[in-house]
Design an enzyme around this catalytic site. Structure first.
Site, PDB file in Angstrom:
ATOM      1  N   GLU A 141     176.119  20.201  42.603  1.00 11.34           N
ATOM      2  CA  GLU A 141     174.688  20.533  42.747  1.00 11.34           C
ATOM      3  C   GLU A 141     173.799  19.406  42.239  1.00 11.34           C
ATOM      4  O   GLU A 141     172.594  19.606  42.079  1.00 11.34           O
ATOM      5  CB  GLU A 141     174.361  21.833  42.005  1.00 11.34           C
ATOM      6  CG  GLU A 141     174.871  23.078  42.706  1.00 11.34           C
ATOM      7  CD  GLU A 141     174.390  24.385  42.082  1.00 11.34           C
ATOM      8  OE1 GLU A 141     174.010  24.388  40.900  1.00 11.34           O
ATOM      9  OE2 GLU A 141     174.417  25.389  42.790  1.00 11.34           O
TER      10      GLU A 141
ATOM     11  N   ALA B  71     177.619  33.749  38.557  1.00  3.74           N
ATOM     12  CA  ALA B  71     178.133  32.986  37.406  1.00  3.74           C
ATOM     13  C   ALA B  71     179.538  33.385  36.978  1.00  3.74           C
ATOM     14  O   ALA B  71     180.057  32.844  35.992  1.00  3.74           O
ATOM     15  CB  ALA B  71     177.194  33.030  36.207  1.00  3.74           C
ATOM     16  N   ALA B  72     180.183  34.294  37.706  1.00  6.19           N
ATOM     17  CA  ALA B  72     181.565  34.646  37.344  1.00  6.19           C
ATOM     18  C   ALA B  72     182.481  33.426  37.511  1.00  6.19           C
ATOM     19  O   ALA B  72     183.323  33.138  36.657  1.00  6.19           O
ATOM     20  CB  ALA B  72     182.059  35.802  38.205  1.00  6.19           C
ATOM     21  N   GLY B  73     182.280  32.703  38.626  1.00  7.16           N
ATOM     22  CA  GLY B  73     183.085  31.489  38.850  1.00  7.16           C
ATOM     23  C   GLY B  73     182.807  30.435  37.787  1.00  7.16           C
ATOM     24  O   GLY B  73     183.715  29.730  37.333  1.00  7.16           O
ATOM     25  N   ASP B  74     181.550  30.321  37.377  1.00  6.07           N
ATOM     26  CA  ASP B  74     181.183  29.340  36.349  1.00  6.07           C
ATOM     27  C   ASP B  74     181.797  29.723  34.999  1.00  6.07           C
ATOM     28  O   ASP B  74     182.241  28.858  34.240  1.00  6.07           O
ATOM     29  CB  ASP B  74     179.661  29.259  36.212  1.00  6.07           C
ATOM     30  CG  ASP B  74     178.999  28.837  37.511  1.00  6.07           C
ATOM     31  OD1 ASP B  74     179.631  28.059  38.265  1.00  6.07           O
ATOM     32  OD2 ASP B  74     177.880  29.295  37.775  1.00  6.07           O
TER      33      ASP B  74
HETATM   34  O1  RIB Z   1     177.083  29.944  40.308  1.00  6.59           O
HETATM   35  C1  RIB Z   1     175.874  30.629  40.134  1.00  6.59           C
HETATM   36  C2  RIB Z   1     174.724  29.679  40.198  1.00  6.59           C
HETATM   37  O2  RIB Z   1     174.650  29.104  41.497  1.00  6.59           O
HETATM   38  C3  RIB Z   1     173.367  30.287  39.977  1.00  6.59           C
HETATM   39  O3  RIB Z   1     172.995  30.344  38.620  1.00  6.59           O
HETATM   40  C4  RIB Z   1     172.439  29.444  40.853  1.00  6.59           C
HETATM   41  O4  RIB Z   1     171.510  28.698  40.135  1.00  6.59           O
HETATM   42  C5  RIB Z   1     173.364  28.567  41.674  1.00  6.59           C
HETATM   43  O5  RIB Z   1     173.409  27.288  41.202  1.00  6.59           O
END
Ligand code: RIB
Length: 292
Positions: A136, A240-243
């Protein structure tokens, strides 16, 4: 040992809807809320809440002070986040009653991560440190080459997938984390076994992790695959589960924990995350990663 996360910082505009809006339709949201997000920020916070020492490298605009504050509140070093005079990145997120989401990201300031900023940050890193990135921000390919030349450990979660990301030098990675959609695009395969082989060919010297949402996750090193079932929980919001999974997995790996332990801890943290609305706000602390 520190983890340098070169990542996006977004303001998330989240709309709760009964169903994701179909093409051509107009629907009314049941609720609107604003959260701190961005895959980069979320992963820095997941790492920090898991116990890692994290340096975030990124760019915010004039409206991004809340993003910096969110990182600082979790002890993330923000000394390498640059401010510019334009808008921060933002995301428009629909979350349905079933917990599914659909996300549009506008990169904003995240696209201004410069090669000079990357070089300056890498100069602060020491042998044994990790570099982490998503897809990103600008400069991902440059970063991977420079971090590799500096002899650092490198982890990459190429999300969201783009045509440019298909050509990144994944052979340089120590850790590649992808979900099913990203894996399909990278390998052109849909069967898990073939897909996994394809990912390992792209990243022959590293660990490959494939996350499959409610169907769990797989990890592979040198052709040896391990499986981790997902915990069955009620999903409120999968954002945000993947994060969360990425941050927790990398923290465990950087502590030299066995791969199965990395998978299990990451899955438990992600299972807690999906039970609360929002991105960064829903990421649990290590002491709170038991979902039941
Ligand atoms: O992975 C979730 C995130 O994807 C969100 O917080 C959004 O900002 C996008 O970047």
């Amino acid at each position: 040992m520190r983890i340098f996360n070169f990542g996006s910082l977004n303001i998330d505009h989240v709309y709760r809807v009964s169903e994701l809006v179909p093409p051509g339709a107009t629907i009314t949201a049941q609720e609107y809320r604003q959260f701190c997000g961005g895959k980069g920020l979320n992963q820095s916070i997941a790492l920090a809440r898991a116990g890692a020492s994290v340096v975030h490298v990124g760019v915010i605009g004039h409206d991004g002070e809340l993003l910096l504050q969110a990182l600082r509140d979790d002890g993330v070093d923000t000394g390498m986040v640059r401010r510019i005079d334009s808008a921060s990145g933002h995301a428009v997120i629909q979350v349905s009653d079933s917990g599914d989401n659909a996300i549009i990201v506008h990169p904003g300031a995240n696209q201004m991560l410069s090669e000079a900023q990357i070089d300056a940050a890498l100069q602060q890193a020491n042998t044994g440190d990790w570099v982490l990135c998503q897809n990103e921000t600008s400069g991902v390919e440059y970063l991977l080459h420079k971090a590799s030349a500096a002899g650092l450990h490198i982890a990459c979660n190429p999300a969201p997938m783009t045509p440019a990301a298909c050509g990144y030098p994944y052979r340089l990675l120590n850790l590649l984390l992808v979900n099913q959609t990203e894996a399909e695009t990278l390998t052109g395969c849909i069967e898990h076994e073939v897909m996994l082989d394809g990912l390992q060919q792209l990243c022959p010297n590293g660990i490959v992790v494939l996350t499959l949402g409610a169907r769990g996750a797989l990890a592979c090193r040198h052709g040896q695959w391990l499986q981790q079932p997902a915990q069955q929980v009620k999903v409120i919001d999968s954002t945000a589960a993947g994060d969360t999974f990425c941050g927790y997995f990398l923290h465990e790996l950087s502590q030299n924990e066995p791969l199965q332990q990395c998978l299990q801890q990451a899955s438990e943290a992600a299972a807690v995350c999906v039970q609360q609305a929002g991105a960064a706000v829903s990421i649990p602390r290590m002491s709170n990663t038991k979902s039941s």
